[in-house]
Scaffold this active site. Structure first.
Site, PDB file in Angstrom:
ATOM      1  N   HIS A 118      24.171 -37.437   5.456  1.00 32.30           N
ATOM      2  CA  HIS A 118      23.612 -38.441   6.500  1.00 32.30           C
ATOM      3  C   HIS A 118      22.504 -39.172   6.383  1.00 32.30           C
ATOM      4  O   HIS A 118      22.249 -40.239   6.759  1.00 32.30           O
ATOM      5  CB  HIS A 118      23.746 -37.361   7.650  1.00 32.30           C
ATOM      6  CG  HIS A 118      23.087 -38.040   9.089  1.00 32.30           C
ATOM      7  ND1 HIS A 118      24.221 -38.559  10.103  1.00 32.30           N
ATOM      8  CD2 HIS A 118      21.995 -38.286   9.602  1.00 32.30           C
ATOM      9  CE1 HIS A 118      23.180 -39.082  11.006  1.00 32.30           C
ATOM     10  NE2 HIS A 118      22.362 -38.819  10.962  1.00 32.30           N
ATOM     11  N   GLU A 119      21.414 -38.571   6.131  1.00 32.53           N
ATOM     12  CA  GLU A 119      19.975 -39.071   5.918  1.00 32.53           C
ATOM     13  C   GLU A 119      20.169 -40.133   4.897  1.00 32.53           C
ATOM     14  O   GLU A 119      19.524 -41.118   5.099  1.00 32.53           O
ATOM     15  CB  GLU A 119      19.089 -38.189   5.665  1.00 32.53           C
ATOM     16  CG  GLU A 119      18.829 -36.802   6.598  1.00 32.53           C
ATOM     17  CD  GLU A 119      18.591 -37.405   7.944  1.00 32.53           C
ATOM     18  OE1 GLU A 119      19.254 -36.843   8.903  1.00 32.53           O
ATOM     19  OE2 GLU A 119      17.870 -38.442   8.068  1.00 32.53           O
ATOM     20  N   HIS A 122      21.124 -43.449   6.537  1.00 28.92           N
ATOM     21  CA  HIS A 122      19.838 -43.955   6.953  1.00 28.92           C
ATOM     22  C   HIS A 122      19.143 -44.769   5.783  1.00 28.92           C
ATOM     23  O   HIS A 122      18.783 -45.891   6.133  1.00 28.92           O
ATOM     24  CB  HIS A 122      18.942 -42.931   7.612  1.00 28.92           C
ATOM     25  CG  HIS A 122      19.532 -42.553   8.859  1.00 28.92           C
ATOM     26  ND1 HIS A 122      20.305 -43.452   9.949  1.00 28.92           N
ATOM     27  CD2 HIS A 122      19.779 -41.273   9.298  1.00 28.92           C
ATOM     28  CE1 HIS A 122      20.822 -42.606  11.017  1.00 28.92           C
ATOM     29  NE2 HIS A 122      20.330 -41.197  10.453  1.00 28.92           N
ATOM     30  N   HIS A 128      23.185 -44.877  13.356  1.00 27.15           N
ATOM     31  CA  HIS A 128      24.120 -43.793  13.906  1.00 27.15           C
ATOM     32  C   HIS A 128      25.224 -44.658  14.552  1.00 27.15           C
ATOM     33  O   HIS A 128      25.303 -45.872  14.832  1.00 27.15           O
ATOM     34  CB  HIS A 128      23.484 -43.000  14.986  1.00 27.15           C
ATOM     35  CG  HIS A 128      22.558 -42.168  14.531  1.00 27.15           C
ATOM     36  ND1 HIS A 128      21.366 -41.493  15.417  1.00 27.15           N
ATOM     37  CD2 HIS A 128      22.537 -41.384  13.451  1.00 27.15           C
ATOM     38  CE1 HIS A 128      20.862 -40.559  14.551  1.00 27.15           C
ATOM     39  NE2 HIS A 128      21.496 -40.520  13.399  1.00 27.15           N
TER      40      HIS A 128
HETATM   41  C1  LIG Z   1      16.553 -38.878  16.588  1.00 23.39           C
HETATM   42  C2  LIG Z   1      16.687 -38.311  14.999  1.00 23.39           C
HETATM   43  C3  LIG Z   1      15.514 -38.255  14.489  1.00 23.39           C
HETATM   44  C4  LIG Z   1      17.572 -37.045  15.062  1.00 23.39           C
HETATM   45  C5  LIG Z   1      18.032 -36.502  13.670  1.00 23.39           C
HETATM   46  C6  LIG Z   1      18.588 -37.691  12.826  1.00 23.39           C
HETATM   47  O1  LIG Z   1      19.795 -38.180  13.239  1.00 23.39           O
HETATM   48  N1  LIG Z   1      18.268 -37.684  11.559  1.00 23.39           N
HETATM   49  O2  LIG Z   1      18.843 -38.680  10.860  1.00 23.39           O
HETATM   50  C7  LIG Z   1      18.599 -35.199  13.569  1.00 23.39           C
HETATM   51  O3  LIG Z   1      18.185 -34.260  13.002  1.00 23.39           O
HETATM   52  N2  LIG Z   1      19.593 -35.121  14.310  1.00 23.39           N
HETATM   53  C8  LIG Z   1      20.291 -33.779  14.281  1.00 23.39           C
HETATM   54  C9  LIG Z   1      21.101 -33.869  15.613  1.00 23.39           C
HETATM   55  C10 LIG Z   1      21.380 -32.570  15.855  1.00 23.39           C
HETATM   56  N3  LIG Z   1      20.450 -31.568  15.794  1.00 23.39           N
HETATM   57  O4  LIG Z   1      22.513 -32.145  15.597  1.00 23.39           O
HETATM   58  C11 LIG Z   1      21.595 -34.039  13.218  1.00 23.39           C
HETATM   59  O5  LIG Z   1      22.143 -33.101  12.749  1.00 23.39           O
HETATM   60  N4  LIG Z   1      21.484 -35.188  12.282  1.00 23.39           N
HETATM   61  C12 LIG Z   1      22.024 -34.934  11.096  1.00 23.39           C
HETATM   62  C13 LIG Z   1      23.464 -34.716  10.641  1.00 23.39           C
HETATM   63  C14 LIG Z   1      24.068 -34.432   9.596  1.00 23.39           C
HETATM   64  C15 LIG Z   1      25.239 -34.376   9.316  1.00 23.39           C
HETATM   65  C16 LIG Z   1      26.078 -35.038  10.167  1.00 23.39           C
HETATM   66  C17 LIG Z   1      25.712 -35.771  11.298  1.00 23.39           C
HETATM   67  N5  LIG Z   1      26.563 -36.503  11.995  1.00 23.39           N
HETATM   68  C18 LIG Z   1      24.154 -35.579  11.457  1.00 23.39           C
HETATM   69 ZN   LIG Z   2      20.338 -39.605  11.988  1.00 17.84          ZN
END
Ligand SMILES: CC(C)C[C@H](C(=O)NO)C(=O)N[C@@H](CC(N)=O)C(=O)NCc1cccc(N)c1
Ligand SMILES: [Zn+2]
Ligand SMILES: [Zn+2]
Length: 162
Positions: A118-119, A122, A128
């Protein structure tokens, strides 16, 4: 290009004597990059230099970029869109319990491969997605082992990198 030289000492897992092993982390990261390379014309090469396009770090709490991590849970990682300096870089919250592929312990944890995939999306310039099930969907969804990139993500990467 991916630089691993910046790994600090890995967080010690409470139940395990040793922390995350570097080799295991590199393997998960290379699998995550391979997912994007397989669906685009992108290629990635690991280099041992600060000048790499994507630097990968594990940090906790405040770590100097205005986006402090929050301990275990919630924010798991963040990445910077392509660009100079920290553009493309990925920061993982080292206070998460990161699970590597062969982690068959029953402990609660987060797949490093899934979050890295996912990262890196980005890092490559993808924001997203509102498509639930997409890798770039904002909320974590564990990925299966023989995971293939969902259409929404593949379309996104191919629009940018062919
Ligand atoms: C506002 C951002 C800094 C949020 C951060 C994120 O999206 N980083 O890319 C993040 O860690 N989001 C969490 C949201 C959560 N706690 O569920 C996430 O799991 N993002 C990573 C991720 C990994 C795998 C799949 C998906 N769909 C998303
Ligand atoms: Zn993200
Ligand atoms: Zn950061």
């Amino acid at each position: 290009q991916l630089d691993f030289t910046k790994f600090p000492a890995f967080p010690l897992r409470t139940e395990q004597p040793s922390g995350l092993d570097t080799a295991g982390v590199r393997f998960e990261l290379s699998k995550a990059l391979d997912l994007w390379a397989r669906n685009s014309k992108l290629t990635f090469q690991e280099v041992n230099s600060d000048r790499a396009d994507i630097l990968v770090y594990f940090h906790r709490g405040y770590h100097g970029d205005g986006y402090p991590f929050d301990g275990k849970g919630q924010i798991l990682a963040h990445a910077f869109f392509p660009g100079r300096d920290r553009g493309g870089d990925v920061h993982f919250d080292e206070e998460e319990v990161w699970l590597l592929q062969d982690d068959n312990t029953n402990e609660e944890g987060t797949s490093l491969f899934a979050v890295a995939a996912h990262e890196f999306g980005h890092s490559l310039g993808l924001a997203h997605s509102s498509v639930s099930g997409a890798l770039m969907y904002p909320w974590y969804q564990g990925l299966s082992s023989n995971y293939e990139l969902p259409d929404d993500d593949r379309l996104g990467i191919q629009q940018m990198y062919g």
